[in-house]
Design a protein around this motif. Structure first.
Motif, PDB file in Angstrom:
ATOM      1  N   GLN A 110       0.812  -1.208   0.000  1.00 43.00           N
ATOM      2  CA  GLN A 110       0.000   0.000   0.000  1.00 43.00           C
ATOM      3  C   GLN A 110       0.849   1.264   0.000  1.00 43.00           C
ATOM      4  O   GLN A 110       0.413   2.305  -0.492  1.00 43.00           O
ATOM      5  CB  GLN A 110      -0.939   0.000   1.205  1.00 43.00           C
ATOM      6  N   LEU A 166      -2.589   6.811   7.622  1.00 43.06           N
ATOM      7  CA  LEU A 166      -3.082   5.461   7.368  1.00 43.06           C
ATOM      8  C   LEU A 166      -4.526   5.325   7.848  1.00 43.06           C
ATOM      9  O   LEU A 166      -4.878   5.800   8.933  1.00 43.06           O
ATOM     10  CB  LEU A 166      -2.204   4.432   8.071  1.00 43.06           C
ATOM     11  N   SER A 167      -5.353   4.709   7.042  1.00 43.63           N
ATOM     12  CA  SER A 167      -6.735   4.446   7.458  1.00 43.63           C
ATOM     13  C   SER A 167      -6.768   3.214   8.348  1.00 43.63           C
ATOM     14  O   SER A 167      -5.798   2.458   8.463  1.00 43.63           O
ATOM     15  CB  SER A 167      -7.615   4.222   6.223  1.00 43.63           C
ATOM     16  N   GLY A 168      -7.896   3.012   9.027  1.00 40.94           N
ATOM     17  CA  GLY A 168      -8.024   1.897   9.956  1.00 40.94           C
ATOM     18  C   GLY A 168      -7.765   0.557   9.296  1.00 40.94           C
ATOM     19  O   GLY A 168      -8.142   0.323   8.143  1.00 40.94           O
ATOM     20  N   GLY A 169      -7.117  -0.337  10.049  1.00 45.56           N
ATOM     21  CA  GLY A 169      -6.851  -1.669   9.521  1.00 45.56           C
ATOM     22  C   GLY A 169      -5.572  -2.248  10.090  1.00 45.56           C
ATOM     23  O   GLY A 169      -4.883  -1.636  10.914  1.00 45.56           O
ATOM     24  N   GLU A 170      -5.255  -3.448   9.660  1.00 47.87           N
ATOM     25  CA  GLU A 170      -4.047  -4.146  10.118  1.00 47.87           C
ATOM     26  C   GLU A 170      -2.939  -3.961   9.083  1.00 47.87           C
ATOM     27  O   GLU A 170      -3.150  -4.120   7.880  1.00 47.87           O
ATOM     28  CB  GLU A 170      -4.346  -5.636  10.297  1.00 47.87           C
ATOM     29  N   TYR A 171      -1.737  -3.658   9.564  1.00 48.71           N
ATOM     30  CA  TYR A 171      -0.613  -3.379   8.682  1.00 48.71           C
ATOM     31  C   TYR A 171       0.617  -4.221   9.061  1.00 48.71           C
ATOM     32  O   TYR A 171       0.803  -4.588  10.229  1.00 48.71           O
ATOM     33  CB  TYR A 171      -0.233  -1.894   8.740  1.00 48.71           C
ATOM     34  N   ARG A 172       1.414  -4.476   8.061  1.00 47.25           N
ATOM     35  CA  ARG A 172       2.700  -5.154   8.257  1.00 47.25           C
ATOM     36  C   ARG A 172       3.770  -4.360   7.515  1.00 47.25           C
ATOM     37  O   ARG A 172       3.583  -3.963   6.363  1.00 47.25           O
ATOM     38  CB  ARG A 172       2.660  -6.590   7.734  1.00 47.25           C
ATOM     39  N   GLU A 176       4.218  -5.668  12.800  1.00 49.66           N
ATOM     40  CA  GLU A 176       2.766  -5.628  12.610  1.00 49.66           C
ATOM     41  C   GLU A 176       2.130  -4.647  13.587  1.00 49.66           C
ATOM     42  O   GLU A 176       2.572  -4.525  14.740  1.00 49.66           O
ATOM     43  CB  GLU A 176       2.169  -7.018  12.800  1.00 49.66           C
ATOM     44  N   MET A 214      -1.905  -2.333  14.338  1.00 45.23           N
ATOM     45  CA  MET A 214      -3.313  -2.108  14.004  1.00 45.23           C
ATOM     46  C   MET A 214      -3.633  -0.617  14.139  1.00 45.23           C
ATOM     47  O   MET A 214      -3.291   0.013  15.138  1.00 45.23           O
ATOM     48  CB  MET A 214      -4.218  -2.913  14.940  1.00 45.23           C
ATOM     49  N   ASP A 244      -6.589   2.285  14.346  1.00 41.53           N
ATOM     50  CA  ASP A 244      -8.005   2.496  14.676  1.00 41.53           C
ATOM     51  C   ASP A 244      -8.410   3.868  14.116  1.00 41.53           C
ATOM     52  O   ASP A 244      -7.772   4.885  14.390  1.00 41.53           O
ATOM     53  CB  ASP A 244      -8.191   2.461  16.191  1.00 41.53           C
ATOM     54  N   ASP A 245      -9.532   3.912  13.350  1.00 42.07           N
ATOM     55  CA  ASP A 245      -9.978   5.174  12.760  1.00 42.07           C
ATOM     56  C   ASP A 245     -10.350   6.216  13.811  1.00 42.07           C
ATOM     57  O   ASP A 245     -10.366   7.423  13.523  1.00 42.07           O
ATOM     58  CB  ASP A 245     -11.202   4.931  11.860  1.00 42.07           C
TER      59      ASP A 245
END
Length: 266
Positions: free
Chosen positions: A3, A19-25, A43, A45, A47-48
């Motif tokens: 991304q 960054l928008s909400g979601g899980e990232y690595r 990793e 997470m 939160d919006d």
């Protein structure tokens, strides 16, 4: 799916923002020249409804090759056996073996010379082993490239390795516990010579069996051999670039012993 990407600045920092909400690595896709990329993945997470900042430290180790040159004596033997072999072989050392609780015995070899080439077949550097049998690269190596190691000169009395060795540091960087150094073991086989004596009768050239010869050399070396029916006697396992003294100890029945001492260089 990638991304976003970022490159570290002069301070060694890289950041991802908005960054928008979601899980990232996050993983390192390439390291600076002369360093190996970290194998760790980070990793987190997002939160919006909560603003947070995540910080990680990614450690890069400088890359280098370690060439370990030696004559193998024994592999995966007990501690007592290893100690005995060390005492029997001058210069031998005891090292950890490939099996837990067992040991290898080897003789480190100095003065082996290697050329290191990159994947464009350009000479990168030269490596010479020291008294411990080891030699290191002193230049920056690209972890993404494949290098070719060629032995150009073997230690005195040993056979040069005929085939090149290939290594890509990036492949090793993925292994647990990697510290930036890739070790390449290069065992050497001693060069051994052979001397064959032909004993014949003066005049008719008839082969003479039963002539006993003695060969002596450095370090108390001494062997004897007797000619066979073809008049031949051999001494093998001799060190190259070494002087030996040959003399006839006893002649066949009916013949006079030759008292002269001949120096033979293998």
């Amino acid at each position: 799916v990638v991304q976003s990407s970022a490159t570290s600045n002069a301070s060694g920092q890289a950041s991802f923002a908005g960054l928008s909400g979601g899980e990232y690595r996050v993983r390192e896709s390439s390291a600076p020249l002369g360093y190996a990329p970290t194998s760790k993945t980070f990793e987190f997470m997002v939160d919006d409804y909560e603003t947070r900042e995540f910080t990680w430290q990614a450690i890069n180790y400088s890359t280098r090759l370690l060439v370990d040159k030696f004559e193998p004596v024994a592999t995966n033997v007990s501690s007592d056996v290893a100690d005995k072999l060390v005492g029997q072989h001058p210069g031998a050392v005891k090292t950890a073996g490939g099996v837990a609780g067992l040991f290898d015995v080897r003789v480190p070899l100095a003065d082996a010379v290697f050329d290191l080439f990159d994947d464009a077949d350009q000479l990168v550097t030269q490596i010479t082993t020291d008294g411990s049998g080891q030699g290191f690269t002193q230049v920056k190596l690209d972890a993404t490239r494949t290098y070719k190691l060629v032995e150009t000169s073997a230690p005195k009395g040993y056979i040069k390795k005929s085939n090149p060795l290939f290594v890509r540091i990036g492949d090793h960087a993925l292994r647990s516990g990697f510290n930036g150094t890739v070790r390449i073991d290069v065992p050497n086989t001693p060069r051994k010579g052979k001397v064959t004596i032909s004993k014949m009768a003066a005049g008719n050239g008839k082969p003479l069996a039963g002539a006993k010869f003695e060969l002596s050399g450095p370090g108390g070396f001494k062997k004897s051999a007797t000619t066979d029916k073809a008049g031949l006697a051999s001494f093998d396992g001799l060190d190259f670039d070494t002087d030996y003294q040959l003399k006839e100890v006893s002649a066949p029945k009916g013949f006079k012993t030759d008292d002269s001492v001949r120096t033979i260089r293998v």
